[in-house]
Design an enzyme around this catalytic site. Structure first.
Site, PDB file in Angstrom:
ATOM      1  N   TYR A 273      25.612  18.048  23.507  1.00  0.00           N
ATOM      2  CA  TYR A 273      24.432  17.887  23.336  1.00  0.00           C
ATOM      3  C   TYR A 273      23.208  18.291  23.138  1.00  0.00           C
ATOM      4  O   TYR A 273      22.052  17.183  22.901  1.00  0.00           O
ATOM      5  CB  TYR A 273      24.434  16.853  24.857  1.00  0.00           C
ATOM      6  CG  TYR A 273      25.686  15.350  24.899  1.00  0.00           C
ATOM      7  CD1 TYR A 273      26.567  15.801  24.996  1.00  0.00           C
ATOM      8  CD2 TYR A 273      24.797  14.658  25.549  1.00  0.00           C
ATOM      9  CE1 TYR A 273      27.497  14.566  25.064  1.00  0.00           C
ATOM     10  CE2 TYR A 273      25.577  12.863  25.311  1.00  0.00           C
ATOM     11  CZ  TYR A 273      26.976  12.816  25.271  1.00  0.00           C
ATOM     12  OH  TYR A 273      27.423  11.711  25.861  1.00  0.00           O
TER      13      TYR A 273
ATOM     14  N   LYS B  82      39.899  21.040  24.475  1.00  0.00           N
ATOM     15  CA  LYS B  82      40.512  20.904  22.955  1.00  0.00           C
ATOM     16  C   LYS B  82      40.837  22.187  22.362  1.00  0.00           C
ATOM     17  O   LYS B  82      39.992  22.793  21.470  1.00  0.00           O
ATOM     18  CB  LYS B  82      39.393  20.014  21.805  1.00  0.00           C
ATOM     19  CG  LYS B  82      40.602  19.720  20.771  1.00  0.00           C
ATOM     20  CD  LYS B  82      41.433  18.727  20.973  1.00  0.00           C
ATOM     21  CE  LYS B  82      42.326  18.177  19.133  1.00  0.00           C
ATOM     22  NZ  LYS B  82      43.490  17.314  19.610  1.00  0.00           N
TER      23      LYS B  82
ATOM     24  N   ASP C 211      43.420  14.245  23.965  1.00  0.00           N
ATOM     25  CA  ASP C 211      43.936  13.873  23.142  1.00  0.00           C
ATOM     26  C   ASP C 211      44.886  13.288  23.586  1.00  0.00           C
ATOM     27  O   ASP C 211      44.806  11.771  24.614  1.00  0.00           O
ATOM     28  CB  ASP C 211      44.229  14.023  21.691  1.00  0.00           C
ATOM     29  CG  ASP C 211      44.607  15.320  22.385  1.00  0.00           C
ATOM     30  OD1 ASP C 211      44.908  16.004  22.640  1.00  0.00           O
ATOM     31  OD2 ASP C 211      45.615  15.654  20.338  1.00  0.00           O
TER      32      ASP C 211
ATOM     33  N   ASP D 280      31.974  12.674  28.966  1.00  0.00           N
ATOM     34  CA  ASP D 280      31.498  10.498  28.531  1.00  0.00           C
ATOM     35  C   ASP D 280      33.042   9.395  28.353  1.00  0.00           C
ATOM     36  O   ASP D 280      32.222   8.514  28.691  1.00  0.00           O
ATOM     37  CB  ASP D 280      30.192  10.833  27.655  1.00  0.00           C
ATOM     38  CG  ASP D 280      29.410  10.032  26.855  1.00  0.00           C
ATOM     39  OD1 ASP D 280      29.693   9.368  27.539  1.00  0.00           O
ATOM     40  OD2 ASP D 280      29.357   9.505  26.035  1.00  0.00           O
TER      41      ASP D 280
ATOM     42  N   ASP E  76      34.667   6.182  30.458  1.00  0.00           N
ATOM     43  CA  ASP E  76      33.849   4.900  29.906  1.00  0.00           C
ATOM     44  C   ASP E  76      34.697   4.624  30.186  1.00  0.00           C
ATOM     45  O   ASP E  76      35.810   3.873  30.594  1.00  0.00           O
ATOM     46  CB  ASP E  76      33.086   4.573  28.942  1.00  0.00           C
ATOM     47  CG  ASP E  76      31.344   4.170  29.000  1.00  0.00           C
ATOM     48  OD1 ASP E  76      31.492   5.556  29.375  1.00  0.00           O
ATOM     49  OD2 ASP E  76      31.064   3.977  27.983  1.00  0.00           O
TER      50      ASP E  76
HETATM   51  C1  IPM Z   1      25.755   7.860  29.592  1.00  0.00           C
HETATM   52  C2  IPM Z   1      25.221   7.793  28.726  1.00  0.00           C
HETATM   53  C3  IPM Z   1      24.574   9.159  27.901  1.00  0.00           C
HETATM   54  C4  IPM Z   1      25.517  10.031  27.629  1.00  0.00           C
HETATM   55  C5  IPM Z   1      24.194   8.368  26.702  1.00  0.00           C
HETATM   56  C6  IPM Z   1      23.000   7.169  27.219  1.00  0.00           C
HETATM   57  C7  IPM Z   1      22.472   9.879  25.509  1.00  0.00           C
HETATM   58  O1  IPM Z   1      26.262   7.103  27.735  1.00  0.00           O
HETATM   59  O2  IPM Z   1      25.412   8.443  30.640  1.00  0.00           O
HETATM   60  O3  IPM Z   1      26.901   8.452  29.892  1.00  0.00           O
HETATM   61  O4  IPM Z   1      25.904  10.061  26.628  1.00  0.00           O
HETATM   62  O5  IPM Z   1      25.492  11.122  28.520  1.00  0.00           O
HETATM   63 MN    MN Z   2      28.415   7.096  28.612  1.00  0.00          MN
END
Ligand code: IPM
Ligand code: MN
Ligand code: NAD
Length: 348
Positions: free
Chosen positions: A139, A184, A217, A241, A245
């Site tokens: 990032y 990884k 993975d 990240d 999710d």
């Molecule tokens: C999160 C989001 C952010 C990230 C983006 C919007 C920069 O996906 O907070 O999880 O990847 O950190």
């Molecule tokens: Mn995210």
């Protein structure tokens, strides 16, 4: 002493869930009698529209002098081709605040396995704390964007790994005593440094905590196959990240998942883990729980109000158990109806 809070509603569903968070915060402030000042500032796409930049100086100054910052969400198709995207503003803010540890708890609440896409026996008892490194890695490395080639540099220093690993080990001590460090290391140099630094810290200071390493993975698979086997999951920025999710859906919806981004000291940035959800924005459909539970984390970590935090967490669980919820968790409430129901369950 008066605590200073900064609210950044942002874009898409951001203002909708930030409003819900604010309603719950105000209710708690009234009940507990906290001395708080809350000010709202422009951030993200909304700030590009009003100030020409996603992270205006006045927003930055307010964040740097705040005790805690609450963010709804940023981004959306309108700004996807902006010279500085809303997401870049978010990264700049995380860096400016030096909030290197992003805590993302994923819990399947008791009796709520029915919301999970997994079989109840797999979803039962899931209680994971993802500790995501937030200010390093891909990032923040040098980016070269040419017409035909592009490059994103991934860099980590030992010190960056150690400081976030310490947060994970400390968190594990207050939970079930286990850290799974995800990397990884079979391919990446940064992952081999990561593994080495985590091992060294564990050996020197945290031998009482159980440590295991997992390749990312395989971890993606295990999160679905046996999620209740994990306690604290420590990982670098991009892996965290993606895995968060994925893990968020174990409990039923990404709309349920809160986060706290912490550095040294008690200041923190609090945001639901979801984005601006342009597909449902402006329709009163957004699940406010990720935002509301982020307020609970704010009260616990930045304002030293663990009881108020717990009261919010209990009210959320009771509300869902009573059949309330937005469409993403099979409910029929609007964002506001769900929020009001949760507020109604807060103790006096
Ligand atoms: C999160 C989001 C952010 C990230 C983006 C919007 C920069 O996906 O907070 O999880 O990847 O950190
Ligand atoms: Mn995210
Ligand atoms: P998203 O998280 O916004 O949405 C993914 C899916 O989850 C969508 O179907 C959406 O409707 C659903 N969802 C998200 N939040 C919800 C909620 N509270 N209640 C019910 N359903 C919800 O991810 P995306 O669509 O990939 O990204 C949209 C924009 O948000 C992009 O610009 C992205 O960069 C940005 N983003 C911002 C943040 C942040 O501000 N922290 C985080 C992630 C993505």
């Amino acid at each position: 002493m008066r605590s200073k809070l900064v609210f950044l509603p942002g874009d898409g569903v951001g203002p909708e869930v930030a409003e819900a968070a604010r309603i719950v915060l105000d209710a708690v402030v009234n009940k507990v009698g906290l001395d708080l000042s809350v000010e709202t500032f422009a951030f993200g796409g909304a700030a590009i529209d009003s100030h020409g930049t996603p992270f205006p100086d006045e927003t930055r100054d307010a964040c740097l002098s705040a005790d805690a910052i609450f963010l709804g969400a940023v981004g959306g198709p309108k700004w996807d081709n902006a010279p500085i995207r809303p997401e870049a503003g978010l990264l700049a803010m995380r860096k400016a605040l030096d909030v290197y540890a992003n805590l993302r708890p994923i819990t399947v609440f008791e009796g709520m396995t029915g919301l999970s896409p997994l079989k109840p026996e797999l979803a039962e008892g899931v209680d994971i704390l993802i500790v995501r490194e937030l200010t390093g890695g891909l990032y923040f490395g040098e980016r070269i964007e040419g017409a035909d080639t592009a490059q994103d540099k991934c860099e980590y220093s030992r010190a960056e790994v150690v400081r976030v690993a310490r947060i994970a080990f400390e968190a594990a001590r207050g939970r079930r005593g286990k850290v799974t460090s995800v990397d990884k290391a079979n391919v990446l140099a940064t992952s081999r440094l990561w593994r080495n630094a985590v091992n060294e810290l564990h050996q020197n200071e945290y031998q009482d905590v159980q440590l295991e390493h997992m390749l990312v993975d395989a971890m993606a698979m295990k999160l679905i196959q046996c999620p209740s086997a994990y306690d604290v999951v420590l990982t670098e920025n991009l892996f965290g990240d993606i895995l968060s999710d994925e893990a968020s859906v174990l409990s039923g919806s990404i709309g349920l998942a809160p986060s706290a981004s912490l550095g040294n000291g008690t200041r923190g940035l609090y945001e639901p883990i979801h984005g601006s959800a342009p597909d449902i924005a402006g329709q009163g459909k957004a699940n406010p729980v990720g935002a509301i539970l982020s307020v609970a984390m704010l009260l616990r970590h930045s304002l030293e109000q663990p009881e108020a935090a717990q009261a919010i967490e209990q009210a959320v669980q009771q509300s869902i158990k009573a059949g309330h919820g937005t469409a993403d968790i099979k409910g029929s409430d609007s964002t506001r109806q769900f929020t009001d129901h949760i507020v109604g369950l807060l103790p006096d």
